[in-house]
Design an enzyme around this catalytic site. Structure first.
Site, mmCIF file in Angstrom:
data_model
loop_
_atom_site.group_PDB
_atom_site.id
_atom_site.type_symbol
_atom_site.label_atom_id
_atom_site.label_comp_id
_atom_site.label_asym_id
_atom_site.label_seq_id
_atom_site.Cartn_x
_atom_site.Cartn_y
_atom_site.Cartn_z
ATOM 1 N N CYS A 1 13.654 24.778 78.365
ATOM 2 C CA CYS A 1 14.079 24.099 77.131
ATOM 3 C C CYS A 1 13.358 24.699 75.907
ATOM 4 O O CYS A 1 13.663 25.824 75.529
ATOM 5 C CB CYS A 1 13.882 22.599 77.288
ATOM 6 S SG CYS A 1 14.955 21.673 76.190
ATOM 7 N N HIS B 1 15.382 20.679 82.337
ATOM 8 C CA HIS B 1 13.996 20.394 82.747
ATOM 9 C C HIS B 1 13.856 20.284 84.264
ATOM 10 O O HIS B 1 13.844 19.167 84.799
ATOM 11 C CB HIS B 1 13.543 19.075 82.101
ATOM 12 C CG HIS B 1 13.343 19.171 80.629
ATOM 13 N ND1 HIS B 1 12.139 19.546 80.061
ATOM 14 C CD2 HIS B 1 14.188 18.982 79.602
ATOM 15 C CE1 HIS B 1 12.252 19.558 78.751
ATOM 16 N NE2 HIS B 1 13.492 19.220 78.439
ATOM 17 N N GLU C 1 11.335 20.489 85.955
ATOM 18 C CA GLU C 1 10.051 19.833 86.285
ATOM 19 C C GLU C 1 10.176 18.310 86.364
ATOM 20 O O GLU C 1 9.256 17.640 86.815
ATOM 21 C CB GLU C 1 8.978 20.248 85.264
ATOM 22 C CG GLU C 1 9.105 19.644 83.867
ATOM 23 C CD GLU C 1 10.159 20.331 82.980
ATOM 24 O OE1 GLU C 1 10.959 21.146 83.490
ATOM 25 O OE2 GLU C 1 10.179 20.020 81.770
HETATM 26 N N1 GLN Z 1 15.023 20.416 70.817
HETATM 27 C C1 GLN Z 1 13.783 21.032 71.185
HETATM 28 C C2 GLN Z 1 13.536 22.295 70.372
HETATM 29 O O1 GLN Z 1 14.402 22.758 69.705
HETATM 30 C C3 GLN Z 1 13.753 21.354 72.655
HETATM 31 C C4 GLN Z 1 13.864 20.084 73.458
HETATM 32 C C5 GLN Z 1 13.168 20.121 74.799
HETATM 33 O O2 GLN Z 1 12.329 20.962 75.094
HETATM 34 N N2 GLN Z 1 13.488 19.132 75.596
HETATM 35 O O3 GLN Z 1 12.473 22.808 70.388
#
Ligand code: GLN
Length: 195
Positions: A78, A175, A177
């Site tokens: 992410c 995610h 994890e």
């Molecule tokens: N929206 C976050 C970003 O742009 C990422 C979200 C996440 O890691 N769950 O950094």
């Protein structure tokens, strides 16, 4: 294997729990000295501009880039995927630029902030439950990047990669994890063993 989790911001503790479930040694990485001791690195989810800002302050930008360029396996999830990438579709922010993709941050935001899906990931025998939280998708991939999974834009904008691999760099929009499915972490450890 000694697996580091970049511990500046975000859910690095959940990643270290996955590392422990796989019977490997996990360490929190906040300095170039700590980075030098690990065989692989995980960059967690969180907020990518914060991670980038703190990594700059802690002198980690060049240090991580150099380790990745000399073959250290890395898994970014992410915000971690955004941090690894070469650019975003939005304003500039600190990024490592080691993964040749352009990401769209908060890509699903207009339709659904967060959702779950069973995702087929190339190289895994069964689908993976994927938790997307204000997740990015990949807008553009470079030639050296393999797409391992994609999802359909709920807004009808076509299909977008959400899991990619470039050499020893693995990145996911979701995610892994959070679901106790450690197959991607296991893939990272295999890459470290091969290296
Ligand atoms: N929206 C976050 C970003 O742009 C990422 C979200 C996440 O890691 N769950 O950094």
């Amino acid at each position: 294997m000694r697996v580091g989790a970049l511990a500046l911001q975000g859910d690095f503790r959940e990643h270290l729990a996955a590392v422990a479930r796989l019977d490997q040694e996990g360490v929190e990485v906040r300095t170039p000295e700590e980075l030098a001791t690990v065989d692989a690195l995980i960059i967690p989810g969180g907020e990518s501009t914060t991670i980038g800002r703190l990594a700059t302050i802690y002198g980690l930008m060049g240090a991580i880039r150099k380790r990745v360029e000399t073959g250290m396996p890395v898994l970014g999830t992410c915000a971690g995927m955004i941090f690894l990438a070469s650019g975003t579709t939005g304003p500039e922010q600190p990024q490592l630029g080691v993964l040749d993709v352009i990401v769209e941050r908060n890509a699903f935001g207009r339709q659904v902030d967060s959702f779950e899906a069973d995702l087929r990931v190339e190289g895994l025998d069964a689908p993976m439950r994927a938790v997307f939280i204000r997740a990015p998708w990949i807008e553009k991939v470079g030639g050296a990047v393999d797409v391992l999974a994609s999802v359909e834009d709920p807004g009808g904008g076509g299909i977008h990669p959400v899991v990619v691999r470039q050499d020893r760099i693995l990145a996911t929009s979701f995610h892994p994890e959070l679901t106790h499915d450690d197959r991607l972490h296991s893939m990272l450890i295999d890459l470290a063993e091969e290296h």
